[in-house]
Design an enzyme around this catalytic site. Structure first.
Site, PDB file in Angstrom:
ATOM      1  N   TRP A   1     108.326  46.003  79.094  1.00 38.95           N
ATOM      2  CA  TRP A   1     107.047  45.780  79.743  1.00 38.95           C
ATOM      3  C   TRP A   1     106.015  46.596  78.976  1.00 38.95           C
ATOM      4  CZ3 TRP A   1     105.018  49.169  84.119  1.00 38.95           C
ATOM      5  CH2 TRP A   1     103.905  48.595  84.738  1.00 38.95           C
TER       6      TRP A   1
ATOM      7  N   ASP B   1     114.109  51.907  85.695  1.00 38.34           N
ATOM      8  CA  ASP B   1     112.957  51.243  86.292  1.00 38.34           C
ATOM      9  C   ASP B   1     113.523  50.027  87.020  1.00 38.34           C
ATOM     10  OD1 ASP B   1     109.732  49.943  85.057  1.00 38.34           O
ATOM     11  OD2 ASP B   1     110.631  50.031  87.053  1.00 38.34           O
TER      12      ASP B   1
ATOM     13  N   LYS C   1     107.251  43.054  94.101  1.00 38.65           N
ATOM     14  CA  LYS C   1     107.789  41.695  94.031  1.00 38.65           C
ATOM     15  C   LYS C   1     108.739  41.383  95.161  1.00 38.65           C
ATOM     16  CE  LYS C   1     106.490  42.520  89.640  1.00 38.65           C
ATOM     17  NZ  LYS C   1     105.994  43.848  89.197  1.00 38.65           N
TER      18      LYS C   1
END
Lengths: 405, 424
Positions: free
Chosen positions: B154, B235, B271
């Protein structure tokens, strides 16, 4: 295999938030929390404004609302209204698109983002902060990579503004230095410059080409009038110069835990503001990507609806007036007890806090014997007082001042 | 007043008031910043008037009508909390209740580590905030350390550790030829890194590639980490989204815990609970004992205070309301599975459509990869064509957000991809 963080020592309690921690631990039924600056009603309860509840209901009942990411700079409508709130509806700076605004996490977040931007883009790395100031200012600016110096502000002998010292120190600062200014209701002292003094400060800062960074956490709370409390900032913006402004809705809208605020950078030209805006995004994205939506939605709902806005003004004035009334009551109570010393600063100082002038020993005594909690610098949150508890506080101050501590 | 008179005198009047003040802005040399590669895509999409436009850029879930979704469990939680709670500051470490429930998701419902209070944990500003808080913590307490970041990752990971002033190194991860994991080289990099290095790992549903190690591979990685004494920072932004089962998606973490590693975890509810804009997450650091956990937590709070003082309330209330109520929690798990299943269905559909069109390339990776994203293998030039000719928006690394694919647009998307790749 040992932890890589095995050697870490316990961090100290935050001096302000730690007061509430200690207060919560105390089992005494007469304990009084005059630590953190959160408004309390006469009944000693936290307050959610009616208009905030209304706004919340509107949001909850709106099925079209989603929880998508806000843009990096936050909720655009909120930003516009927030800039107008501090700068005035007809501010030329806004009309000329010279203001870059980013929704941030309340006052702290706005200060931090502004400081990070300065550390990256400004030619001076030193910020001058008033002596004393809110304890977290030093941490925020240091963490952002700025070095911090102080300028004289509070005069303990008069319990008022050390104006001469302020002018000397800001006059001696290198040209272009960043200067932190409390827009109104200075925290922790409650001592504000007069309009005439603000004008002199403005001239000095502009003549040195210094950059003013306003912390506006109490707009509306100081005098009860949003416009009056914005006067210092508007004076500076009116002269066409640049400045930074950190705003918070924590106190004046009671949105504390929702972390609602904004950083505005007033620039000399629109194209500059646009570039500055784009660079603000680069500061924010690696910090938290985009700001929280809920509180800003509540604030925007209120600000853009004229009925709700007026309702807010009324509720805000009521909070400010209750605090002013507490000041009077405490002053009267100390006078009635014949407590030695001049306590007129209690009614001269403005905003949520009173800098009592009590020393840390006296404060410790009041905590131990009277279960009164405040920061060790003698700052009391007037918002935490009620007519019922004023006598208890007055007794404690009287004992501390006359006792052998 | 003097100021007003000077103002109405126009520019010359201003100069008179400002005296020696320089006329130009302090910020005249500030360059316009490049657009964020991910969030800039949505900006461009929104500005496009074309009716056929498709946004497969940012990783925000969409239902089959292409609409954002607020989960039923979230709506119900909001109904319950609106109107009666106050809005006082949370503690610097955030909502204790929310953090407790969040740790259970990552470490296990009945984790001994939680019972023994060995985990230092604070509420954080979603995944970004959790990563940044850890990076700041790493900088302050292990100032000589670096962070090893997978290639690719990311994009914002690089920004986060850079702004925290922690030097970065990379390790091999994605294998472009196979569109899978470059496991051998990754293991070499792990072995060759100095002992005690800090590594960033994606717990599941790697972003942007969708390529995850198998369970076996995770065990090998964990073993090698033990040999080298490396620190694993996970993460985990997609727990529940990868397979539909949050327990399964936490497998990598559980393997490391079984092997006795002291890990760190960034968790996000953006999310999997659809709480994107609420900014709710958690940073946890597993410690040797309770005393150490207390010390570490206090230091994390010291870093939060000059950043935002205390974290936002609303999202945390939603999370703790849902996870604290067995029925709401069950509903949430069901809704997460629905979202994950829809994405898996779209993967199958996209691959099927491309194969039906007779594409010369292999599209197996679309269904092999997992989570919200598909690393299509499209080149930046091909992506530009998709945008300019077909009004399809994605990041230029060829990452497709499968959450943006619907039964309504999958054919159009497949056609467009086929068009720009058929002569590749």
């Amino acid at each position: 295999m040992d932890s890589v963080f095995a050697a870490i020592a316990q961090g100290p309690e935050d001096p302000i938030l730690g007061v509430t921690v200690a207060y919560n631990k105390d089992p005494s039924p007469i304990k009084l929390n005059l630590g953190v600056g959160a408004y309390r009603t006469e009944e000693g309860k936290p307050l959610v404004l009616n208009v905030v509840r209304k706004a919340e209901q509107l949001l909850v009942n709106d099925p079209s609302r989603v929880k998508e990411y806000l843009p990096i700079l936050g909720f655009a409508e909120f930003n516009k209204l927030t800039a107008k709130l501090i700068l005035g509806d007809d501010s030329p700076a806004i009309q000329e698109n010279r203001v870059a605004t980013a929704q941030c996490l309340s006052g702290t977040g706005s200060l931090r983002v502004g400081a990070e931007f300065l550390a990256k883009h400004y030619h001076q790395r030193t910020i001058y902060i008033p002596q004393p100031t809110w304890g977290n200012h030093l941490k925020v600016f240091t963490m952002a990579g700025l070095s911090v110096k102080t300028y004289r502000y509070y005069d303990p002998t008069t319990r008022g503004l050390h104006f001469q010292g302020l002018l000397e120190d800001l006059g001696a600062a290198p040209a272009g230095s960043i200067v932190l200014l409390h827009a109104c209701a200075h925290n922790p002292t409650g001592v504000d410059p007069t309009v005439e003094q603000w004008e002199q400060i403005r001239q000095l800062i502009r003549s040195k080409g210094s950059l003013p960074f306003f912390d506006s956490a109490y707009q509306g709370f100081a005098s009860g009038s949003l416009d009056a409390d914005a006067q210092s900032v508007r004076m500076f913006v009116a002269d066409g110069g640049e400045c930074f402004i950190a705003q918070s809705y924590a106190k004046n809208m009671g949105l504390y835990g929702e972390r609602v605020g904004a950083l505005s950078i007033v620039c000399k030209a629109a194209d500059v503001a646009s570039r500055v805006e784009s660079q603000l995004k680069l500061v924010i994205r690696p910090m938290y990507s985009n700001p929280p939506i809920h509180g800003a939605s509540i604030a925007a709902t209120i600000l853009k609806n004229s009925d709700m806005y007026n309702e807010w003004k009324i509720e805000l004035k009521a909070m400010a007036e209750r605090i002013i009334s507490m000041r009077k009551q405490l002053f009267d109570a100390l006078s009635a007890r014949g407590t030695p010393g001049d306590w007129s600063h209690i009614i001269k100082q403005i905003g949520m806090f009173t800098f009592t002038g009590l020393n840390s020993d006296q404060v410790a005594f009041m905590t131990k014997e009277y279960h009164i909690y405040m920061t060790s610098d003698g700052r009391i949150s007037m918002a935490g007082l009620s007519s019922k508890t004023v006598p208890h506080l007055a007794d404690a101050i009287h004992a501390a001042v006359t006792g052998s501590c | 007043m003097a100021i007003r008179r000077a103002m109405s005198g126009g520019l010359m009047g201003r100069t008179a008031v400002l005296g020696e003040r320089s006329m130009s802005s302090w910020w005249r040399s500030v360059e316009p910043a490049p657009k964020d590669p991910i969030l800039g895509v949505t900006e461009a999409f929104l500005a496009d008037p074309n009716p056929d436009k498709v946004n497969v850029g940012v990783g925000a879930y969409r239902d089959d009508n292409g609409k954002p979704v607020v989960l039923e469990c979230v709506r119900e939680a909001e109904r319950r909390i609106a109107g009666y709670l106050n809005m006082e500051y949370l503690p610097m470490g955030g909502s204790v209740k929310m953090v407790e429930e969040t740790l259970k998701l990552a470490y296990g419902e009945n984790s001994e580590l939680i019972k023994d209070r060995r985990i230092a944990a604070v509420q954080a500003l979603s995944g970004t905030g959790a990563c940044r808080l850890f990076a700041d913590f790493q900088k302050r307490f292990r100032p000589d350390s670096q962070i090893y970041i997978p290639v690719p990752t990311w994009a914002n990971h690089h920004n986060i550790w850079r702004d925290a002033q922690v030097p970065q190194k990379t390790y091999h991860y994605y294998h472009p030829e196979s569109r899978g994991l470059d496991f051998a080289t990754m293991m070499d990099d792990i072995k060759n890194a100095p002992n005690g290095s800090f590594f960033l790992l994606h717990a599941c549903a790697h972003n942007p590639t969708g390529v995850d190690p198998t369970e076996e591979q995770w065990r090998e990685i964990s073993h090698q980490f033990k040999v080298k004494g490396h620190f694993a920072f996970f993460d985990m932004a997609y727990q529940g989204f990868a397979s539909g089962d949050p327990e399964k998606d936490a497998k990598s973490i559980r393997i490391f815990l079984e092997d006795g590693h002291y890990i760190g975890i960034a968790q996000s509810y953006a999310k999997n609970m659809g709480l994107y804009g609420q900014r709710v997450g958690c940073l946890s650091v597993l410690c040797k004992d309770e005393k150490q956990a207390v010390a570490v937590k206090s230091q994390l709070q010291q870093l939060a205070r000059p950043t935002y003082s205390n974290p936002p309330l609303h999202g945390a209330l939603i999370v703790s309301t849902i996870l604290g109520d067995p029925d709401l929690k069950k509903l949430w798990l069901k809704e997460v599975k629905v979202m994950a299943d829809r994405i898996i269905g779209m993967r199958t559909a996209l691959r099927g459509n491309l194969e039906k069109l007779g594409s010369p390339l292999s599209w197996q990776h679309i269904t092999n990869q997992i989570g919200m994203f598909c690393y299509s293998g499209l080149t930046p030039e091909q992506v530009d064509r998709l945008t300019n000719e077909f009004h399809i928006y994605m990041t230029r690394n060829g990452r497709i957000s499968m959450a943006g694919v619907t039964t309504g647009n999958v054919e159009y998307l497949a056609n467009a991809i086929h068009e720009v790749t058929k002569s590749a």
